[in-house]
Design an enzyme around this catalytic site. Structure first.
Site, PDB file in Angstrom:
ATOM      1  N   GLY A  21       0.822  -1.202   0.000  1.00  0.00           N
ATOM      2  CA  GLY A  21       0.000   0.000   0.000  1.00  0.00           C
ATOM      3  C   GLY A  21       0.858   1.254   0.000  1.00  0.00           C
ATOM      4  O   GLY A  21       0.580   2.234  -0.708  1.00  0.00           O
ATOM      5  N   ARG A  25       7.307   2.028   0.957  1.00  0.00           N
ATOM      6  CA  ARG A  25       7.719   0.623   1.112  1.00  0.00           C
ATOM      7  C   ARG A  25       8.172   0.089  -0.241  1.00  0.00           C
ATOM      8  O   ARG A  25       9.128  -0.681  -0.328  1.00  0.00           O
ATOM      9  CB  ARG A  25       6.583  -0.222   1.674  1.00  0.00           C
ATOM     10  N   ARG A  44       1.226  11.193  -8.739  1.00  0.00           N
ATOM     11  CA  ARG A  44       0.588  11.350  -7.416  1.00  0.00           C
ATOM     12  C   ARG A  44       1.445  10.801  -6.281  1.00  0.00           C
ATOM     13  O   ARG A  44       0.931  10.466  -5.207  1.00  0.00           O
ATOM     14  CB  ARG A  44      -0.786  10.672  -7.376  1.00  0.00           C
ATOM     15  N   ARG A  88      -0.202  -8.510  -3.499  1.00  0.00           N
ATOM     16  CA  ARG A  88      -0.236  -7.488  -2.452  1.00  0.00           C
ATOM     17  C   ARG A  88       0.663  -7.917  -1.302  1.00  0.00           C
ATOM     18  O   ARG A  88       0.616  -9.083  -0.851  1.00  0.00           O
ATOM     19  CB  ARG A  88      -1.669  -7.302  -1.964  1.00  0.00           C
ATOM     20  N   GLY A  90       1.124  -6.418   2.334  1.00  0.00           N
ATOM     21  CA  GLY A  90       0.613  -5.344   3.179  1.00  0.00           C
ATOM     22  C   GLY A  90       0.724  -5.632   4.659  1.00  0.00           C
ATOM     23  O   GLY A  90       1.115  -6.718   5.084  1.00  0.00           O
ATOM     24  N   SER A  91       0.339  -4.638   5.429  1.00  0.00           N
ATOM     25  CA  SER A  91       0.240  -4.808   6.876  1.00  0.00           C
ATOM     26  C   SER A  91      -1.224  -5.083   7.216  1.00  0.00           C
ATOM     27  O   SER A  91      -2.123  -4.830   6.415  1.00  0.00           O
ATOM     28  CB  SER A  91       0.745  -3.558   7.596  1.00  0.00           C
ATOM     29  N   GLU A 190      -7.666  -5.756   6.957  1.00  0.00           N
ATOM     30  CA  GLU A 190      -6.807  -4.885   6.150  1.00  0.00           C
ATOM     31  C   GLU A 190      -7.715  -4.172   5.156  1.00  0.00           C
ATOM     32  O   GLU A 190      -8.932  -4.217   5.315  1.00  0.00           O
ATOM     33  CB  GLU A 190      -5.654  -5.671   5.495  1.00  0.00           C
ATOM     34  N   MET A 191      -7.181  -3.541   4.112  1.00  0.00           N
ATOM     35  CA  MET A 191      -8.040  -2.647   3.335  1.00  0.00           C
ATOM     36  C   MET A 191      -7.993  -2.798   1.810  1.00  0.00           C
ATOM     37  O   MET A 191      -8.559  -1.965   1.116  1.00  0.00           O
ATOM     38  CB  MET A 191      -7.716  -1.184   3.711  1.00  0.00           C
ATOM     39  N   GLU A 192      -7.317  -3.830   1.266  1.00  0.00           N
ATOM     40  CA  GLU A 192      -7.212  -3.902  -0.204  1.00  0.00           C
ATOM     41  C   GLU A 192      -7.389  -5.282  -0.834  1.00  0.00           C
ATOM     42  O   GLU A 192      -7.666  -5.378  -2.038  1.00  0.00           O
ATOM     43  CB  GLU A 192      -5.847  -3.358  -0.679  1.00  0.00           C
ATOM     44  N   SER A 214       0.975  -6.162  11.809  1.00  0.00           N
ATOM     45  CA  SER A 214       1.641  -4.996  12.405  1.00  0.00           C
ATOM     46  C   SER A 214       0.944  -4.539  13.681  1.00  0.00           C
ATOM     47  O   SER A 214       1.509  -3.776  14.466  1.00  0.00           O
ATOM     48  CB  SER A 214       1.675  -3.838  11.406  1.00  0.00           C
ATOM     49  N   ASP A 215      -0.291  -4.977  13.848  1.00  0.00           N
ATOM     50  CA  ASP A 215      -1.082  -4.557  15.014  1.00  0.00           C
ATOM     51  C   ASP A 215      -1.904  -5.756  15.486  1.00  0.00           C
ATOM     52  O   ASP A 215      -2.305  -6.582  14.676  1.00  0.00           O
ATOM     53  CB  ASP A 215      -2.070  -3.443  14.629  1.00  0.00           C
ATOM     54  N   ARG A 228       8.682  -2.853  12.164  1.00  0.00           N
ATOM     55  CA  ARG A 228       7.944  -2.954  10.903  1.00  0.00           C
ATOM     56  C   ARG A 228       8.898  -3.160   9.745  1.00  0.00           C
ATOM     57  O   ARG A 228       8.648  -3.919   8.840  1.00  0.00           O
ATOM     58  CB  ARG A 228       7.156  -1.670  10.640  1.00  0.00           C
TER      59      ARG A 228
HETATM   60  O1  LIG Z   1       0.497  -1.520   4.862  1.00  0.00           O
HETATM   61  P1  LIG Z   1      -0.491  -1.397   3.739  1.00  0.00           P
HETATM   62  O2  LIG Z   1      -0.127  -2.237   2.565  1.00  0.00           O
HETATM   63  O3  LIG Z   1      -0.761   0.043   3.330  1.00  0.00           O
HETATM   64  O4  LIG Z   1      -1.879  -2.002   4.277  1.00  0.00           O
HETATM   65  C1  LIG Z   1      -2.603  -1.581   5.437  1.00  0.00           C
HETATM   66  O5  LIG Z   1      -2.168  -0.331   5.949  1.00  0.00           O
HETATM   67  C2  LIG Z   1      -3.064   0.734   5.565  1.00  0.00           C
HETATM   68  C3  LIG Z   1      -3.711   1.306   6.782  1.00  0.00           C
HETATM   69  O6  LIG Z   1      -2.761   1.815   7.652  1.00  0.00           O
HETATM   70  C4  LIG Z   1      -4.079   0.081   4.623  1.00  0.00           C
HETATM   71  O7  LIG Z   1      -3.642   0.235   3.301  1.00  0.00           O
HETATM   72  C5  LIG Z   1      -4.067  -1.346   5.111  1.00  0.00           C
HETATM   73  O8  LIG Z   1      -4.547  -2.309   4.203  1.00  0.00           O
HETATM   74  O1  LIG Z   2      -5.995  -2.075   7.890  1.00  0.00           O
HETATM   75  C1  LIG Z   2      -5.214  -2.226   8.839  1.00  0.00           C
HETATM   76  C2  LIG Z   2      -3.821  -2.364   8.654  1.00  0.00           C
HETATM   77  C3  LIG Z   2      -2.998  -2.524   9.747  1.00  0.00           C
HETATM   78  N1  LIG Z   2      -3.550  -2.514  10.979  1.00  0.00           N
HETATM   79  C4  LIG Z   2      -4.873  -2.379  11.156  1.00  0.00           C
HETATM   80  O2  LIG Z   2      -5.348  -2.361  12.296  1.00  0.00           O
HETATM   81  N2  LIG Z   2      -5.682  -2.233  10.088  1.00  0.00           N
END
Ligand SMILES: O=P(O)(O)O[C@H]1O[C@H](CO)[C@@H](O)[C@H]1O
Ligand SMILES: O=c1cc[nH]c(=O)[nH]1
Length: 245
Positions: A21, A25, A44, A88, A90-91, A190-192, A214-215, A228
């Site tokens: 993301g 990174r 961007r 992907r 990601g965290s 996570e978000m993607e 990560s959390d 991280r």
């Molecule tokens: O570490 P990345 O890949 O950005 O992924 C996680 O971190 C972001 C949120 O802090 C969101 O994009 C989530 O999916």
């Molecule tokens: O989307 C995310 C990514 C990392 N940690 C979170 O808690 N949420």
């Protein structure tokens, strides 16, 4: 050729692209891990690089945060740059107590509160799943990669394979919703990932997702910035190994 969001010329990307993301990174992976890496796009501030890993050409590019942003970059890479494998890296925030900080999660499926994938199935629920061969390669590499090996033998982090939840929001998920997600077998949020799997299905390319915890949302624990970096280099090397076999 360029697209509305990528300024690279034709052929600038390798067939396999790692997708963190965070664009920084992507830059860190390009400068610290790849050989002969050069920047191919910066529109961007979403940075993309192509270089080589163990003699094989590979690219890495940021996606920004959230499904809509992932949808744009994954679509343009597949449709206009001939990219056929998208991974992907990601965290994530763990919600299952069997998953610890720094552990790796190879995503086997992603539920989501995003409506984007419903357009693919006439408003019904889409099964957001990764490519099996890529996913198997990630699992095998996570279990054998030197980057993930401890000096005492075994791995520095545990590798889990399972379902995650792709959320449109980082903040504000009530504890009751996290309880439901945990009870229905989700390891982390996570978000993607679900957005990436939807694009891959509609564009006819392979996609997978590898996450580092990560959390931990149950205990409200978080990795430090230094941790991280170390944890993410293991994830990046596992993914690089998996796409360059
Ligand atoms: O570490 P990345 O890949 O950005 O992924 C996680 O971190 C972001 C949120 O802090 C969101 O994009 C989530 O999916
Ligand atoms: O989307 C995310 C990514 C990392 N940690 C979170 O808690 N949420």
């Amino acid at each position: 050729m360029s697209t509305p969001h990528i300024s690279a010329p034709d052929g600038a990307f390798a067939p396999s692209v790692l997708l963190p993301g965070d664009p920084l990174r992507a830059r860190w992976i390009a400068t610290e891990l790849l050989s002969d890496a050069s920047e191919v796009t910066e529109v961007r501030g979403i940075l993309g690089y192509t270089g080589s890993w163990r003699g094989r050409r590979v690219s890495v590019m940021g996606t920004g945060m959230g499904v809509p942003s992932m949808n744009i970059y994954a679509t343009e890479l597949a449709r206009h740059y001939g990219v056929t494998r998208l991974v992907r890296i990601g965290s994530c925030g763990a919600i299952d107590d069997r998953v610890g900080l720094r552990d790796l999660i190879v995503v086997s499926g992603a539920s989501t509160d995003s409506s984007v994938n419903r357009r693919l199935v006439a408003g019904h629920d889409f099964a957001a799943t990764p490519d099996f061969a890529l996913t198997r390669a990630l699992v095998e590499r996570a279990e054998t990669s030197p980057a993930n090996a401890s000096p005492e033998g075994g791995s520095t982090s545990i590798t889990h394979v399972g379902r995650v939840f792709t959320s449109d929001t980082f903040y504000g998920q009530p504890a009751s919703e996290l309880d439901l997600l945990r009870a229905s077998g989700h390891l982390a949020v996570e978000m993607e990932a679900a957005g990436l799997f939807g694009v891959a299905a509609s564009e006819g390319v392979a996609a997978a997702a590898l996450l580092t915890v990560s959390d931990h949302l149950n205990g409200d624990t978080h990795l430090s910035a230094q941790e991280r970096q170390v944890g993410f280099s293991a994830m990046a090397e596992v993914a690089l190994d998996a796409v360059t076999v």
